[in-house]
Write an enzyme that holds these catalytic residues in place. Structure first.
Site, mmCIF file in Angstrom:
data_model
loop_
_atom_site.group_PDB
_atom_site.id
_atom_site.type_symbol
_atom_site.label_atom_id
_atom_site.label_comp_id
_atom_site.label_asym_id
_atom_site.label_seq_id
_atom_site.Cartn_x
_atom_site.Cartn_y
_atom_site.Cartn_z
ATOM 1 N N ASP A 89 0.823 -1.132 0.003
ATOM 2 C CA ASP A 89 0.060 0.178 0.023
ATOM 3 C C ASP A 89 0.924 1.361 -0.007
ATOM 4 O O ASP A 89 2.118 1.056 0.053
ATOM 5 C CB ASP A 89 -0.781 -0.026 1.334
ATOM 6 N N ASP A 90 0.497 2.337 -0.289
ATOM 7 C CA ASP A 90 1.258 3.575 -0.444
ATOM 8 C C ASP A 90 1.629 3.946 1.464
ATOM 9 O O ASP A 90 2.495 4.712 1.382
ATOM 10 C CB ASP A 90 0.675 4.624 -1.298
ATOM 11 N N ASP A 93 -2.101 4.768 8.101
ATOM 12 C CA ASP A 93 -2.268 5.845 8.871
ATOM 13 C C ASP A 93 -2.747 5.520 10.404
ATOM 14 O O ASP A 93 -1.990 5.247 11.126
ATOM 15 C CB ASP A 93 -3.224 6.839 8.123
HETATM 16 O O1 LIG Z 1 -4.249 3.328 7.916
HETATM 17 P P1 LIG Z 1 -5.403 3.987 7.516
HETATM 18 O O2 LIG Z 1 -6.301 4.972 8.256
HETATM 19 O O3 LIG Z 1 -6.483 2.908 7.001
HETATM 20 O O4 LIG Z 1 -5.336 4.604 5.934
HETATM 21 C C1 LIG Z 1 -4.568 3.961 5.108
HETATM 22 C C2 LIG Z 1 -5.332 4.012 3.898
HETATM 23 O O5 LIG Z 1 -5.910 5.025 3.460
HETATM 24 C C3 LIG Z 1 -5.647 5.356 1.888
HETATM 25 O O6 LIG Z 1 -6.613 4.774 1.034
HETATM 26 P P2 LIG Z 1 -8.215 5.253 0.889
HETATM 27 O O7 LIG Z 1 -8.970 4.283 1.754
HETATM 28 O O8 LIG Z 1 -8.049 6.954 1.120
HETATM 29 O O9 LIG Z 1 -8.246 4.793 -0.666
HETATM 30 P P3 LIG Z 1 -7.447 4.994 -1.854
HETATM 31 O O10 LIG Z 1 -6.272 4.180 -1.835
HETATM 32 O O11 LIG Z 1 -8.447 4.331 -2.913
HETATM 33 O O12 LIG Z 1 -7.197 6.565 -2.253
HETATM 34 C C4 LIG Z 1 -4.315 4.941 1.631
HETATM 35 O O13 LIG Z 1 -4.119 4.559 0.352
HETATM 36 C C5 LIG Z 1 -4.281 3.691 2.526
HETATM 37 O O14 LIG Z 1 -4.733 2.515 1.872
HETATM 38 N N1 LIG Z 2 -3.351 10.953 0.713
HETATM 39 C C1 LIG Z 2 -3.503 10.616 1.884
HETATM 40 N N2 LIG Z 2 -4.454 9.392 1.901
HETATM 41 C C2 LIG Z 2 -4.367 9.020 3.477
HETATM 42 N N3 LIG Z 2 -5.158 8.118 4.050
HETATM 43 C C3 LIG Z 2 -5.104 7.915 5.320
HETATM 44 N N4 LIG Z 2 -4.227 9.137 5.656
HETATM 45 C C4 LIG Z 2 -3.953 9.480 4.438
HETATM 46 C C5 LIG Z 2 -2.828 10.901 4.115
HETATM 47 O O1 LIG Z 2 -2.013 11.329 5.106
HETATM 48 N N5 LIG Z 2 -2.619 10.981 2.874
HETATM 49 MG MG LIG Z 3 -5.675 3.181 -0.216
#
Ligand SMILES: O=P(O)(O)OC[C@H]1O[C@H](OP(=O)(O)OP(=O)(O)O)[C@H](O)[C@@H]1O
Ligand SMILES: Nc1nc2[nH]cnc2c(=O)[nH]1
Ligand SMILES: [Mg+2]
Length: 153
Positions: A89-90, A93
């Site tokens: 994952d990127d 949080d």
């Molecule tokens: O540790 P957490 O609080 O769960 O947050 C982390 C997740 O939040 C973001 O995804 P998001 O759900 O925004 O979806 P996306 O990847 O489709 O942008 C990010 O890419 C992680 O997958």
């Molecule tokens: N782009 C982005 N997505 C998130 N999803 C949860 N935390 C973050 C953050 O700090 N940045």
């Molecule tokens: Mg995500």
């Protein structure tokens, strides 16, 4: 979130390459699973660096812009307990997404590029540590825009 951490494409690429280095030798992996969508960008870099062509996704939606809502699993890669797979994952949080991934694939290696303290211990490896009060602005969410010179303000 009171602070912001801006990530450029170059920096993201550099950190993702470093993440790939920690996954050598590549022969130990059956494939890569991207946590879509954020993980797709790092998965592409890992796949290229490690010469892995088997790339799957687990599709999770949890944030509506910067507010976390109920976590929804839209697609689940069929990789059993995850043994022999890298899940990327990127960022982590709160760790809610990571906890769900761990539950689904307890034997996978789970890695991210960025980690905030609340989620850091849920990942096996990450590159950059970011404070909890800081929002990470990823390059795919930004664009280049004109900034007026000081004399025009
Ligand atoms: O540790 P957490 O609080 O769960 O947050 C982390 C997740 O939040 C973001 O995804 P998001 O759900 O925004 O979806 P996306 O990847 O489709 O942008 C990010 O890419 C992680 O997958
Ligand atoms: N782009 C982005 N997505 C998130 N999803 C949860 N935390 C973050 C953050 O700090 N940045
Ligand atoms: Mg995500």
């Amino acid at each position: 979130m009171s602070e912001k951490y801006v990530v450029t494409w170059d920096m993201f690429h550099m950190h993702a390459r470093k993440l790939a280095e920690g996954l050598l030798p590549a022969s130990q992996w059956k494939g890569i699973v991207a946590v879509s969508r954020g993980g797709l960008f790092s998965a592409g870099v890992l796949a290229r660096e490690l010469g892995i062509r088997y790339v799957e996704t687990v599709c999770i939606a949890s944030y509506d812009h910067d507010q976390q809502s109920e976590l929804k699993v839209l697609h689940k890669a069929e990789i059993g307990d995850g043994e022999g797979f890298v899940i990327v994952d990127d960022l982590v949080d709160t760790g809610n997404t990571a906890r769900a991934i761990r539950e689904m694939y307890p034997k996978a290696r789970f890695v991210t590029v960025f980690a905030k303290p609340a989620g850091a211990e849920l990942v096996d490896d990450y590159i950059i540590s970011i404070p909890q009060n800081t929002w990470i602005e990823q390059p795919w969410d930004m664009g280049i825009s004109f900034v007026p010179p000081l004399s025009r303000k």
